[in-house]
Scaffold this active site. Structure first.
Site, PDB file in Angstrom:
ATOM      1  NE  ARG A  40      -4.130  -1.998   1.090  1.00 58.15           N
ATOM      2  CZ  ARG A  40      -4.945  -2.021   2.136  1.00 58.15           C
ATOM      3  NH1 ARG A  40      -4.945  -1.010   2.993  1.00 58.15           N
ATOM      4  NH2 ARG A  40      -5.763  -3.029   2.321  1.00 58.15           N
ATOM      5  CG  ASP A 150     -14.529   4.954   6.883  1.00 58.86           C
ATOM      6  OD1 ASP A 150     -15.087   3.849   6.944  1.00 58.86           O
ATOM      7  OD2 ASP A 150     -13.281   5.075   6.877  1.00 58.86           O
TER       8      ASP A 150
HETATM    9  C1  LIG Z   1     -13.964  -3.380   7.021  1.00 58.47           C
HETATM   10  S1  LIG Z   1     -14.666  -1.791   6.882  1.00 58.47           S
HETATM   11  C2  LIG Z   1     -16.281  -2.082   7.556  1.00 58.47           C
HETATM   12  C3  LIG Z   1     -17.371  -1.449   6.737  1.00 58.47           C
HETATM   13  C4  LIG Z   1     -18.786  -1.741   7.213  1.00 58.47           C
HETATM   14  N1  LIG Z   1     -19.006  -1.238   8.549  1.00 58.47           N
HETATM   15  C5  LIG Z   1     -19.091  -3.210   7.147  1.00 58.47           C
HETATM   16  O1  LIG Z   1     -19.123  -3.888   8.175  1.00 58.47           O
HETATM   17  O2  LIG Z   1     -19.282  -3.730   6.034  1.00 58.47           O
HETATM   18  C6  LIG Z   1     -13.855  -0.916   8.235  1.00 58.47           C
HETATM   19  C7  LIG Z   1     -13.908   0.596   8.090  1.00 58.47           C
HETATM   20  O3  LIG Z   1     -13.521   1.186   9.339  1.00 58.47           O
HETATM   21  C8  LIG Z   1     -12.832   2.397   9.052  1.00 58.47           C
HETATM   22  N2  LIG Z   1     -12.035   2.809  10.217  1.00 58.47           N
HETATM   23  C9  LIG Z   1     -10.898   2.247  10.701  1.00 58.47           C
HETATM   24  N3  LIG Z   1     -10.437   2.948  11.735  1.00 58.47           N
HETATM   25  C10 LIG Z   1     -11.303   3.976  11.927  1.00 58.47           C
HETATM   26  C11 LIG Z   1     -11.340   5.077  12.853  1.00 58.47           C
HETATM   27  N4  LIG Z   1     -10.406   5.267  13.779  1.00 58.47           N
HETATM   28  N5  LIG Z   1     -12.375   5.935  12.750  1.00 58.47           N
HETATM   29  C12 LIG Z   1     -13.331   5.778  11.798  1.00 58.47           C
HETATM   30  N6  LIG Z   1     -13.327   4.782  10.893  1.00 58.47           N
HETATM   31  C13 LIG Z   1     -12.314   3.897  10.958  1.00 58.47           C
HETATM   32  C14 LIG Z   1     -11.996   2.036   7.823  1.00 58.47           C
HETATM   33  O4  LIG Z   1     -11.585   3.172   7.094  1.00 58.47           O
HETATM   34  C15 LIG Z   1     -12.940   1.117   7.040  1.00 58.47           C
HETATM   35  O5  LIG Z   1     -13.625   1.807   6.022  1.00 58.47           O
END
Ligand SMILES: C[S@@+](CC[C@H](N)C(=O)[O-])C[C@H]1O[C@@H](n2cnc3c(N)ncnc32)[C@H](O)[C@@H]1O
Length: 285
Positions: A40, A150
């Site tokens: 990445r 997000d």
């Molecule tokens: C695997 S995705 C989950 C998406 C959705 N909630 C689902 O379950 O399908 C995890 C998301 O969490 C976000 N994320 C990670 N750390 C975070 C933080 N500190 N604050 C807000 N979002 C965060 C990432 O950018 C990512 O888009």
């Protein structure tokens, strides 16, 4: 073709990257994420014509703009998601909101607030909107809003566009697939009436939250899985404070509330209900 050995990630640089991501986003990278980090971040090094990870970290720590710092976070988040992921949550939500609507009869009471925290490219908040509007068309006349946040600004931009490849419909029933519009060139679109219910905003769950709530339901699924136990407990505890008493929290299939569980009761598979203030006080006594 890119050369996987183009840049070498020294142990010391991996540690600095890990620490920075933890400090900024609460995300804990395991040793197993080395290859992911190389893949990445190499793209950024290449684009910036930097010779080493050391030079990149040095840049981040000294002269990087807010946008460079954001690119670092965006590169290291994992955004996997899909429409109707863990669909039992949406079935539960539809029945809970139906019960709640029965109790909100006056115009002033016809208000509904839902938060998708860690919404990635938007499939989760759009599934909430599509499911609820299909079940209760009268919600169009309610003060009904879904907040979708997000930390990753690139996914928020994609989400706000509301356009996806048709392959996103794979595995969905014909009935659900019909809820989308064709957008041409093998793409589908979330209808404007549905999209208008959702507000997408960048928000780091580690920062203070600008909104007051209370929310009737919160989805925070497959987000805390990237945090350590202490951070998980803190985030879920804060979510309990901003949920309306009796409101529901939906979490990912492999997650648990840990030390953040005090304000909740488990009511279904990875579904928790916020306790009332008096219940919390009784529990604490
Ligand atoms: C695997 S995705 C989950 C998406 C959705 N909630 C689902 O379950 O399908 C995890 C998301 O969490 C976000 N994320 C990670 N750390 C975070 C933080 N500190 N604050 C807000 N979002 C965060 C990432 O950018 C990512 O888009």
């Amino acid at each position: 073709m890119t050369d996987p050995n183009e840049f070498t990630l020294e142990e010391r640089d991996f540690e600095r990257i890990r620490q920075r991501l933890y400090d900024v986003a609460g995300i804990s990278l395991s040793d197993a994420k080395r290859t992911l980090v190389i893949a990445r971040l190499s793209r950024i090094l290449r684009a910036m014509r930097l010779p080493t990870f050391d030079a990149y970290i040095e840049f981040l720590e000294t002269e990087a703009t807010a946008s460079d710092a954001q690119d670092f976070v965006n590169a290291l988040t994992t955004n996997l998601t899909r429409f109707w992921r863990e669909e039992h949550h949406f079935e539960h939500l539809v029945s809970h909101i139906g019960e709640l609507m029965e109790t909100r009869k006056s115009v002033a009471e016809k208000r509904l607030r839902i938060w998708s925290a860690g919404c990635s490219t938007g499939q989760e908040p759009y599934t909430i909107a599509l499911s609820l509007l299909a079940a209760y068309p009268e919600l169009k006349r309610w003060d009904f809003k879904i907040l979708a946040t997000d930390i990753d600004t690139s996914v928020i931009a994609k989400a706000a566009a509301g356009i996806y490849p048709e392959s996103e419909l794979n595995g969905l029933s014909a009935e659900r697939a019909r809820l989308f519009e064709k957008a041409g060139e093998g793409r589908i679109r979330v209808p404007a009436a549905v999209a208008s219910l959702v507000s997408f905003k960048p928000l780091n769950l580690m920062s203070p939250w600008p909104m007051k709530g209370p929310f009737d339901a919160i989805f925070c699924r497959n987000v805390a899985i990237y945090f350590d136990k202490q951070t998980q407990g803190e985030v879920f505890g804060r979510l309990g404070q901003i949920l309306a008493p009796g409101g529901y929290l939906y979490i990912g299939h492999s997650e648990n509330l840990g030390s953040g569980s005090a304000g909740f009761r488990l009511v279904g598979k990875t579904i928790y209900q916020a306790r009332s203030a008096s219940e919390r006080a009784r529990n604490a006594a």
